[in-house]
Enzyme design. Structure first.
Site, PDB file in Angstrom:
ATOM      1  N   ASP A  30      -7.743   3.430   1.721  1.00  0.00           N
ATOM      2  CA  ASP A  30      -6.844   3.773   2.821  1.00  0.00           C
ATOM      3  C   ASP A  30      -7.656   4.265   4.015  1.00  0.00           C
ATOM      4  O   ASP A  30      -8.376   5.249   3.909  1.00  0.00           O
ATOM      5  CB  ASP A  30      -5.879   4.873   2.354  1.00  0.00           C
ATOM      6  CG  ASP A  30      -4.723   5.064   3.320  1.00  0.00           C
ATOM      7  OD1 ASP A  30      -4.807   4.601   4.475  1.00  0.00           O
ATOM      8  OD2 ASP A  30      -3.732   5.696   2.914  1.00  0.00           O
ATOM      9  N   CYS A  84      -0.951   0.693   7.346  1.00  0.00           N
ATOM     10  CA  CYS A  84      -2.373   0.380   7.546  1.00  0.00           C
ATOM     11  C   CYS A  84      -2.784  -0.873   6.772  1.00  0.00           C
ATOM     12  O   CYS A  84      -2.852  -1.957   7.333  1.00  0.00           O
ATOM     13  CB  CYS A  84      -3.264   1.553   7.132  1.00  0.00           C
ATOM     14  SG  CYS A  84      -3.027   3.071   8.093  1.00  0.00           S
ATOM     15  N   ARG A  85      -3.022  -0.707   5.483  1.00  0.00           N
ATOM     16  CA  ARG A  85      -3.619  -1.802   4.714  1.00  0.00           C
ATOM     17  C   ARG A  85      -2.690  -2.984   4.493  1.00  0.00           C
ATOM     18  O   ARG A  85      -3.077  -4.130   4.736  1.00  0.00           O
ATOM     19  CB  ARG A  85      -4.112  -1.261   3.361  1.00  0.00           C
ATOM     20  CG  ARG A  85      -5.259  -0.288   3.506  1.00  0.00           C
ATOM     21  CD  ARG A  85      -5.531   0.438   2.207  1.00  0.00           C
ATOM     22  NE  ARG A  85      -4.422   1.341   1.855  1.00  0.00           N
ATOM     23  CZ  ARG A  85      -4.357   2.034   0.717  1.00  0.00           C
ATOM     24  NH1 ARG A  85      -5.311   1.911  -0.186  1.00  0.00           N
ATOM     25  NH2 ARG A  85      -3.329   2.841   0.485  1.00  0.00           N
ATOM     26  N   SER A  86      -1.470  -2.739   4.021  1.00  0.00           N
ATOM     27  CA  SER A  86      -0.619  -3.897   3.680  1.00  0.00           C
ATOM     28  C   SER A  86      -0.166  -4.712   4.881  1.00  0.00           C
ATOM     29  O   SER A  86      -0.139  -5.942   4.801  1.00  0.00           O
ATOM     30  CB  SER A  86       0.546  -3.500   2.769  1.00  0.00           C
ATOM     31  OG  SER A  86       1.337  -2.491   3.330  1.00  0.00           O
ATOM     32  N   ASN A  98       2.557   1.418   4.089  1.00  0.00           N
ATOM     33  CA  ASN A  98       2.913   0.161   4.752  1.00  0.00           C
ATOM     34  C   ASN A  98       2.708   0.225   6.269  1.00  0.00           C
ATOM     35  O   ASN A  98       3.407  -0.419   7.021  1.00  0.00           O
ATOM     36  CB  ASN A  98       4.363  -0.244   4.406  1.00  0.00           C
ATOM     37  CG  ASN A  98       4.736  -1.674   4.792  1.00  0.00           C
ATOM     38  OD1 ASN A  98       5.885  -1.947   5.109  1.00  0.00           O
ATOM     39  ND2 ASN A  98       3.788  -2.592   4.777  1.00  0.00           N
ATOM     40  N   CYS A 142       0.861  -1.179   0.000  1.00  0.00           N
ATOM     41  CA  CYS A 142       0.000   0.000   0.000  1.00  0.00           C
ATOM     42  C   CYS A 142       0.901   1.234   0.000  1.00  0.00           C
ATOM     43  O   CYS A 142       2.110   1.129  -0.189  1.00  0.00           O
ATOM     44  CB  CYS A 142      -0.980  -0.006   1.171  1.00  0.00           C
ATOM     45  SG  CYS A 142      -0.223   0.179   2.803  1.00  0.00           S
TER      46      CYS A 142
END
Length: 158
Positions: free
Chosen positions: A130, A18-20, A16, A13
């Site tokens: 995000d 939050c999402r990934s 690196n 993301c």
């Protein structure tokens, strides 16, 4: 290059944090529960340099704790080696995709398949937004999306 018989996936993301790392943690737990984690190299990275060295966002960590998903990651940026070393690079949105495709062009004969993680979503939500400027509910939504997508991805690759 990954050893033969081993599979590899890199979740990406923007920052690196939050999402990934959520996707990485979810997939690692899923692979562990399925007894196949030893067959996989699993990591996550950022397209940007904003958060290098940072731990995952506190709200993401709280969300993972709530779902009993272990999470330990330090943010890093995607490297040229990642395009050679990972079989799959799964990203969260179109801007991640554009940036990864741009970076991949700088790597001669790169091996990685670059895809949206959301392309595996049975509910067809291709973009994982995000949650950084959002609420706890937004982190929960990311978790649920990652859960569905990682399950389908793992089933496709087992």
């Amino acid at each position: 290059m990954a050893e033969s018989g081993s599979k590899s996936v890199l979740f990406v993301c923007l920052g690196n944090i939050c999402r990934s790392p959520i996707a990485e943690a979810v997939f690692r737990k899923m692979a562990t529960d399925a007894g196949v984690v030893d067959k996989w190299r699993i990591d996550s990275a950022a397209t940007s340099t904003y958060e290098i060295g940072s731990a995952p966002d506190d709200r993401g960590q709280a969300c993972m704790k709530k779902h009993d998903v272990p999470m330990a990651h330090v943010a890093r940026q995607v490297t040229n080696d990642d395009f050679m070393g990972f079989e799959y690079i799964l990203c969260m949105d179109n801007s991640n995709m554009t940036e990864l495709e741009r970076r991949a062009k700088q790597v001669k004969n790169y091996q990685a398949k670059i895809e949206l993680l959301g392309s595996y979503d049975p509910e067809k939500q291709r973009i994982i937004k995000d949650p950084y400027y959002g609420s706890d509910e937004d982190f929960e939504k990311v978790y649920q999306q990652c859960l569905r997508c990682c399950k389908a991805f793992l089933e496709n690759n087992s």
